[in-house]
Every structure is written in structure tokens, then in C-alpha cells.
Design an enzyme around this catalytic site. Sequence first.
Site, PDB file in Angstrom:
ATOM      1  N   GLU A 163     -48.410  55.987 -56.904  1.00  0.00           N
ATOM      2  CA  GLU A 163     -49.725  55.792 -56.008  1.00  0.00           C
ATOM      3  C   GLU A 163     -50.773  56.644 -56.691  1.00  0.00           C
ATOM      4  O   GLU A 163     -51.821  56.259 -56.607  1.00  0.00           O
ATOM      5  CB  GLU A 163     -49.176  56.359 -54.739  1.00  0.00           C
ATOM      6  CG  GLU A 163     -48.444  55.823 -53.801  1.00  0.00           C
ATOM      7  CD  GLU A 163     -47.402  56.195 -53.247  1.00  0.00           C
ATOM      8  OE1 GLU A 163     -46.390  56.798 -54.037  1.00  0.00           O
ATOM      9  OE2 GLU A 163     -46.771  55.825 -52.141  1.00  0.00           O
ATOM     10  N   GLU A 164     -50.650  57.965 -57.380  1.00  0.00           N
ATOM     11  CA  GLU A 164     -51.648  58.401 -58.086  1.00  0.00           C
ATOM     12  C   GLU A 164     -52.474  57.439 -58.722  1.00  0.00           C
ATOM     13  O   GLU A 164     -53.374  57.554 -59.052  1.00  0.00           O
ATOM     14  CB  GLU A 164     -51.036  59.826 -58.676  1.00  0.00           C
ATOM     15  CG  GLU A 164     -52.049  60.460 -59.411  1.00  0.00           C
ATOM     16  CD  GLU A 164     -51.612  61.919 -59.810  1.00  0.00           C
ATOM     17  OE1 GLU A 164     -50.598  62.344 -59.399  1.00  0.00           O
ATOM     18  OE2 GLU A 164     -52.452  62.637 -60.785  1.00  0.00           O
ATOM     19  N   ARG A 165     -51.521  56.835 -59.799  1.00  0.00           N
ATOM     20  CA  ARG A 165     -52.014  56.163 -60.915  1.00  0.00           C
ATOM     21  C   ARG A 165     -52.801  54.931 -60.528  1.00  0.00           C
ATOM     22  O   ARG A 165     -53.907  54.691 -60.703  1.00  0.00           O
ATOM     23  CB  ARG A 165     -50.817  55.773 -61.969  1.00  0.00           C
ATOM     24  CG  ARG A 165     -50.445  57.064 -62.629  1.00  0.00           C
ATOM     25  CD  ARG A 165     -49.206  56.770 -63.431  1.00  0.00           C
ATOM     26  NE  ARG A 165     -48.673  58.025 -63.928  1.00  0.00           N
ATOM     27  CZ  ARG A 165     -47.762  58.562 -64.256  1.00  0.00           C
ATOM     28  NH1 ARG A 165     -46.890  57.607 -64.493  1.00  0.00           N
ATOM     29  NH2 ARG A 165     -47.564  59.580 -64.977  1.00  0.00           N
TER      30      ARG A 165
END
Length: 383
Positions: free
Chosen positions: A241-243
Site C-alpha cells: 500500500e505504501e508503495r
Amino acid sequence: MQFTPEHEAVRDTLLRFIDREINPHVEEWETAEIFPAHEVFRSLGRLGLLGLTKPEAYGGSGLDWSFAMVMAETLGRIRCGGVPMAIGVQTDMATPALARFGSDELRREFLVPSITGEFVACLGVSETEAGSDVASIRTTARSDGGDYVIDGGKMWTTNGTQADWMCLLANTGDGPAHRNKSLLCVPMNTPGVSISRKIRKIGMMASDTAQVHFDGVRVPQRFRIGEEGQGFTYQMLQFQEERLWAAATLLQSLQSCIEETIAYTRERKLFGSTVLAQQWVHFSLAELQTELESLRALTYRAVEMLVRGEDVTQLASMAKLKAGRLARQIPDSCLQFWGGMGYTMENPVSRLYRDGRLTSIGGGADEVMLSIIAKQMGILARR
Ligand SMILES: Cc1cc2nc3c(=O)[nH]c(=O)nc-3n(C[C@H](O)[C@H](O)[C@H](O)COP(=O)(O)OP(=O)(O)OC[C@H]3O[C@@H](n4cnc5c(N)ncnc54)[C@H](O)[C@@H]3O)c2cc1C
């Protein structure tokens, strides 16, 4: 990617908030090298924007991740990178594992107030001696009765000076490095937690970045997210999700960079014409727009796969890699076309030039993305 009226409603609500409550203060926050996270997050929480993809039982909206993508993309309208990053830490970097694997009690204690904006969250993975090599972190959380006792420290903690709790990755056992770690919710006011320093940076100025120290910090074992020993795996999932978030938020800020450069160079006269009329300039801008569209297509495709429940490790890594590359190439090329004006601090392109540089480093450096992609392609052995 099909956007529905519901997606547009999220976009409109957030845009209005950015225009009214964020952009008028950005210069002040950049100068102060901090922004009032509690105030901003409480307002975002009231608008229902901190829990779009979180379960309804905990105050979220239970929507799929395409809504998080719309939010990340819209945050790119903020006239700096630091505030969007801080919001992304709250919604898509420090809380996905808690939402997915946390006990009901833990989610009530930490997730609910993070969705209302009452709590500011931070993520503690990187350390002074371990960033790219997450498996080699040294912070320990030793079992003692019904508690964990935490010793060590975390580096580069976004929101760290203001956070109420940290999603902490620590070694809770002695086994193999990928199975000896756990994620813990650590209240930042627990005795033994201290902020060693606020780190000064070349960009992302409005975002506070802390070095955090843990000295005999005692938290109950019920503050562990999910199973003991699964922290590394949970964090790797949380990184997806962060990426994707990092790629999505750049789509709009890079678009603005190109558009503002077109507007400036269209007006700026030289040699009896305008800067934009020079073929090299408008060909370069056309090339950059094409590159940006390729990032958009890649990001949207990865998000569609995520929404369908498919493994996005390879495409999320590719999107993050491409975003990092373009976050360097587009502002650098555009800055050149502004001439001396591009080299000043007040310029939006020069700010993106500094802020965007982080994308190739944070949340997994470009080289880490390349090694994940190579493993996914079967070139390198998977662990
Ligand atoms: C402003 C900012 C905010 C951040 N926020 C957070 C946060 O909130 N929480 C958190 O946990 N972390 C955060 N980070 C940390 C960030 O994720 C790390 O900086 C990043 O993972 C790189 O780790 P490192 O700095 O230790 O670099 P290192 O691990 O020392 O790597 C240095 C360089 O080595 C090269 N390299 C790495 N791996 C390979 C490889 N396999 N092959 C070839 N070359 C390689 C790359 O060029 C890399 O840049 C933040 C960092 C910054 C600067």
C-alpha cells in the site's frame, strides 16, 4: 480504471479541504519545518477521509483501495510533499497491518482514534543501522510476564515528534530474521520513549522526521498486531500500500509541475519568441507527459489488481520505481526551463525537485525495487 460518482465525491471533498485549510498555510508550515498534524487530521477525520478503506466497524468506510488511490492522487494538489506524506503515513503506511491483523480490542484502542484523527500515527521500521535491509533491524521487544520490554531505536520516523502511537517493528524472538519479528502498537507517551532529535532535511520540510529511542519501554503483549513472529511478513504486505500510495500521490504533483512549466514558458520571452516555442522545450515537455501517462497506466493497473485481491508485489514495486525515476526526471527537466527562477526557493518546481527526491529512497530504495522485480521475474531466488 473506472471512476464512479463516489470517487468524484471523495476527490471534490478533499480538493475543497486542501484549497481552504491546507494550501493557504503551506508556506508557513514549510518555514516552521512542521505542520499541526492533530488539527489537520481531526478535520480530515470529520470529513471521513482517514478511514476510506478501513472496516466500517471501526469508523471507516469499508471502500476498496481505488478510493485510497483517488485520495493519494488528490493530495498531490497540496503545494508541498511533506503534508501529503504525513497523511499517507496515517492512512496507508502505519495502519494497514493493524486494520488487517489487529485484535478487536487493539483496533478499538488505536485504529478508531487514528480514523477520527484524534491520534496521529507513525511507522517505526528503519533504524540507524538498517533501512533497506529490514530483516537486520536490532530493536528488541523481550517478553517479560504479560509484557514486552522494548530497547533500541528508530530512525527517520515521519510524524515522529507529534505521534500518539507508533506501529513498531521489533525482534521478539531469536529465530530466523524473517520469522522473529512482530509489529507492536506503542503509545509514544510510554515511559522510556524519547525523541532523540528532529532531523533536518533538504525537502519535505513541513513533515517532521524524528529519531526515536526506546529504553526499557514496557507495553502489554496484547498490543502486538496479529501473531508473534509474523511482523516481517505483515510489514512486507503493508509496504504494498505504501508503495502504491507513493506512486499515486506523485501523479498529480508531477502533472502540476508540467502544467506550471508550460504556463511559465509560454509567457517568458527570449530571442523574439517564447521559451515554450523552442522545439527542444516543447518536445521535452511532450516526452515528460508521455512518461507520466505510463506511470499513471502502471499505477492504475496495479490498483485494479489490488482491488481484485491479486498479488501486486511486482507491479507495486514497478510503480514505485517508475515514480521515483520520474520524481527526479520531471522536476529536474522542468526546473531547467524556468532558468534562474527555477533555482529559487519560492518556486513550486524547485520544491518538487527537493521533495520528490525522497521517492527513490524512502519506503524501499530504487535498488530494492529492482531486486524485488528481479525476484518476481524469477531472475533472483526468492527468500
Ligand atoms: C524523509 C524521510 C522519511 C522517512 N520516513 C520513514 C518512516 O516514517 N518510517 C520508517 O520506518 N522509515 C522512514 N524512512 C526511512 C526510509 O524508508 C529509508 O531511508 C530507506 O528504506 C533506505 O534506508 P537507508 O536510509 O538506511 O539506506 P540504506 O539501507 O543504507 O541504503 C543506502 C543505499 O544503498 C543502495 N541499496 C540499497 N539496497 C540495495 C540493493 N539491494 N542493491 C544495490 N543497492 C542497494 C541504495 O542506493 C540505497 O539508497 C524515511 C526516510 C526519509 C529520508
